[in-house]
Design a protein around this motif. Sequence first.
Motif, PDB file in Angstrom:
ATOM      1  N   LEU A   6       2.268  -8.701   3.672  1.00 14.11           N
ATOM      2  CA  LEU A   6       1.217  -8.041   2.906  1.00 14.11           C
ATOM      3  C   LEU A   6       1.653  -6.644   2.476  1.00 14.11           C
ATOM      4  N   MET A   7       2.319  -5.927   3.363  1.00 16.13           N
ATOM      5  CA  MET A   7       2.827  -4.595   3.014  1.00 16.13           C
ATOM      6  C   MET A   7       3.836  -4.690   1.878  1.00 16.13           C
ATOM      7  N   LEU A   8       4.698  -5.699   1.916  1.00 14.75           N
ATOM      8  CA  LEU A   8       5.682  -5.906   0.858  1.00 14.75           C
ATOM      9  C   LEU A   8       4.990  -6.210  -0.460  1.00 14.75           C
ATOM     10  N   GLU A   9       3.947  -7.030  -0.419  1.00 11.42           N
ATOM     11  CA  GLU A   9       3.228  -7.406  -1.632  1.00 11.42           C
ATOM     12  C   GLU A   9       2.395  -6.260  -2.199  1.00 11.42           C
ATOM     13  N   VAL A  10       2.142  -5.232  -1.428  1.00 10.08           N
ATOM     14  CA  VAL A  10       1.380  -4.081  -1.904  1.00 10.08           C
ATOM     15  C   VAL A  10       2.300  -2.929  -2.283  1.00 10.08           C
ATOM     16  N   LEU A  11       3.271  -2.623  -1.433  1.00  8.67           N
ATOM     17  CA  LEU A  11       4.110  -1.448  -1.660  1.00  8.67           C
ATOM     18  C   LEU A  11       5.134  -1.629  -2.780  1.00  8.67           C
ATOM     19  N   LEU A  12       5.715  -2.808  -2.901  1.00  9.33           N
ATOM     20  CA  LEU A  12       6.706  -3.032  -3.950  1.00  9.33           C
ATOM     21  C   LEU A  12       6.105  -2.919  -5.356  1.00  9.33           C
ATOM     22  N   PRO A  13       4.947  -3.520  -5.635  1.00 12.89           N
ATOM     23  CA  PRO A  13       4.342  -3.325  -6.954  1.00 12.89           C
ATOM     24  C   PRO A  13       3.962  -1.867  -7.233  1.00 12.89           C
ATOM     25  N   LEU A  14       3.477  -1.168  -6.214  1.00 11.93           N
ATOM     26  CA  LEU A  14       3.147   0.239  -6.415  1.00 11.93           C
ATOM     27  C   LEU A  14       4.404   1.066  -6.689  1.00 11.93           C
ATOM     28  N   ALA A  15       5.500   0.701  -6.050  1.00 12.57           N
ATOM     29  CA  ALA A  15       6.765   1.412  -6.282  1.00 12.57           C
ATOM     30  C   ALA A  15       7.305   1.147  -7.687  1.00 12.57           C
ATOM     31  N   THR A  16       7.196  -0.087  -8.180  1.00 15.14           N
ATOM     32  CA  THR A  16       7.689  -0.378  -9.526  1.00 15.14           C
ATOM     33  C   THR A  16       6.827   0.305 -10.580  1.00 15.14           C
ATOM     34  N   PRO A  57       0.874  -4.467 -11.803  1.00 19.50           N
ATOM     35  CA  PRO A  57       1.820  -5.111 -10.880  1.00 19.50           C
ATOM     36  C   PRO A  57       1.181  -5.499  -9.548  1.00 19.50           C
ATOM     37  N   LEU A  58       0.300  -4.656  -9.063  1.00 17.44           N
ATOM     38  CA  LEU A  58      -0.381  -4.965  -7.803  1.00 17.44           C
ATOM     39  C   LEU A  58      -1.265  -6.199  -7.961  1.00 17.44           C
ATOM     40  N   LEU A  59      -1.996  -6.258  -9.041  1.00 16.05           N
ATOM     41  CA  LEU A  59      -2.848  -7.417  -9.312  1.00 16.05           C
ATOM     42  C   LEU A  59      -2.013  -8.688  -9.455  1.00 16.05           C
ATOM     43  N   LEU A  83       7.318 -10.558 -10.293  1.00 20.82           N
ATOM     44  CA  LEU A  83       5.936 -10.407 -10.765  1.00 20.82           C
ATOM     45  C   LEU A  83       5.625  -8.957 -11.132  1.00 20.82           C
ATOM     46  N   SER A  84       6.088  -8.028 -10.320  1.00 19.12           N
ATOM     47  CA  SER A  84       5.798  -6.615 -10.545  1.00 19.12           C
ATOM     48  C   SER A  84       6.454  -6.109 -11.818  1.00 19.12           C
ATOM     49  N   LEU A  85       7.735  -6.402 -11.977  1.00 13.07           N
ATOM     50  CA  LEU A  85       8.437  -5.949 -13.177  1.00 13.07           C
ATOM     51  C   LEU A  85       7.879  -6.606 -14.435  1.00 13.07           C
ATOM     52  N   SER A  86       7.520  -7.875 -14.339  1.00  4.97           N
ATOM     53  CA  SER A  86       6.922  -8.560 -15.495  1.00  4.97           C
ATOM     54  C   SER A  86       5.606  -7.905 -15.890  1.00  4.97           C
ATOM     55  N   ALA A  87       4.793  -7.565 -14.914  1.00  7.19           N
ATOM     56  CA  ALA A  87       3.502  -6.933 -15.205  1.00  7.19           C
ATOM     57  C   ALA A  87       3.695  -5.541 -15.799  1.00  7.19           C
TER      58      ALA A  87
END
Length: 127
Positions: A6-16, A57-59, A83-87
């Motif tokens: 869950l942390m990975l799925e939240v922090l990585l999109p916020l970082a991108t 990206p988070l969504l 997913l994050s980079l695509s968003a």
Amino acid sequence: MSTTRLMLEVLLPLATGGSAILLIRQPLRELLSELCGTRQRTTFWCRVLYLQLLGLPLLASLYFEHPDMTAGADEVFRRVLLLSLSAVLLGLLFFTQRLLKMIPGNATAAAVPATPLASSPATANGA
């Protein structure tokens, strides 16, 4: 769902999204200050884009990430990053298209009348 995942799925999109914001922040502010005219409008539209670049990206990560609990951390990282980079790219593409329409003197292909390259004379037999 594990806490690490869950942390990975939240922090990585916020970082991108945050990285994209850091890259375009100053040029965006300068461009929008010319287009918007006032500091308040510029600040508003900058913040709208910042929220979009953080939220999309988070969504995408939380909504579209497959709940495969057997996947390793490297596979989850790859999917979340994709997913994050695509968003982020889709958000920037949408915003850029809207921004290009607002820039004065930016002619689009639809605004220029089409002219034929060569005119062919009509023949007597109608062919």
